[in-house]
Design an enzyme around this catalytic site. Sequence first.
Site, PDB file in Angstrom:
ATOM      1  CG  ASP A  85      -2.146  -0.884   1.042  1.00 53.04           C
ATOM      2  OD1 ASP A  85      -2.320  -1.444  -0.066  1.00 53.04           O
ATOM      3  OD2 ASP A  85      -2.929  -1.024   2.003  1.00 53.04           O
ATOM      4  NE  ARG A 113       7.077  21.296  24.649  1.00 50.32           N
ATOM      5  CZ  ARG A 113       7.680  22.418  24.955  1.00 50.32           C
ATOM      6  NH1 ARG A 113       8.060  22.625  26.209  1.00 50.32           N
ATOM      7  NH2 ARG A 113       7.922  23.328  24.039  1.00 50.32           N
ATOM      8  CD  GLN A 124       4.699   6.803   1.210  1.00 47.62           C
ATOM      9  OE1 GLN A 124       4.402   7.468   0.223  1.00 47.62           O
ATOM     10  NE2 GLN A 124       4.600   5.481   1.218  1.00 47.62           N
TER      11      GLN A 124
END
Length: 298
Positions: free
Chosen positions: A73, A158, A248
Amino acid sequence: MRQFRTLGIIGKQNGTPEVESILRRLIEYLRLRSCQYLLDSESARGLGLKPEDAVPVAVLGARCDLVVVVGGDGTLLHAARALAGSRVPLVGINVGRLGFLVDVSPAEMEPVLDAILEGEFDADYRALLTASVIGDPAEGRAYAALNDVVIHKWNTARMIHFEVSIDGVFVSAQRSDGLIISTPTGSTAYALSGGGPLVDPALDAILLVPICPHDLSNRPLVVPGASRIEVRVCGHDHGQARITCDGQTAVPLPRESLVRVARHPDNACLLHPKGHNHYQILRAKLGWGGHTHADTPC
């Protein structure tokens, strides 16, 4: 009947020997069918071909009638983004794991392509997103996504603080690890692991799924597909956040910038074997059980 005269081939980057073997099979198949084909640069390099035997991925959209993607995928997501706007259809040969998008097994590649080249297929149109960073020195550049655009922290443990507006209306301020803005296609990806709903890819909708929100009242939100979403990372959290498209493409967020996400003007077109059904894919990939009421009474 639709005619596919020139086919593009995109293989998984840094492909395995299995990918190389399938690419060679595919090339031989197309030669036997007297089909013209073009290879992307990564595939040509993996096969040991000369650079002049390949073309950049973006060029395939202008010169091909169909693009065959060999990989998982992730490879198809890469191809869909690179070809966004070309409207060239894609068919995926699954050499990955889950395969929600690439659904043709290598064992069935030749008969499935036979049928597709003869015009026997189901066309599946998937919405894309486009994201831009207002206030970026490269402002004006748009980034496409088939699954999702994610605003997230990247170099700190954080949470980040950001504000969300939809169609110019302030919606919420939240502290969390980030926000997933997803298409229905992406509802089976990162948004699913973040607790978002599964959404039929035919629906015209956009999902907003918070990542580990501090305030548990911040729940996943589904809005109309025509919505314009704006996210502003607040104060000192600038420099601690970035956006990522389909996991990506990563873009840092400079100070005083605004992320704007909306539906892309074009769709991605996926071709499937005849009889393809989204719910059968969900059942198979998510392990929802193989029996029906007719097989085994409840």
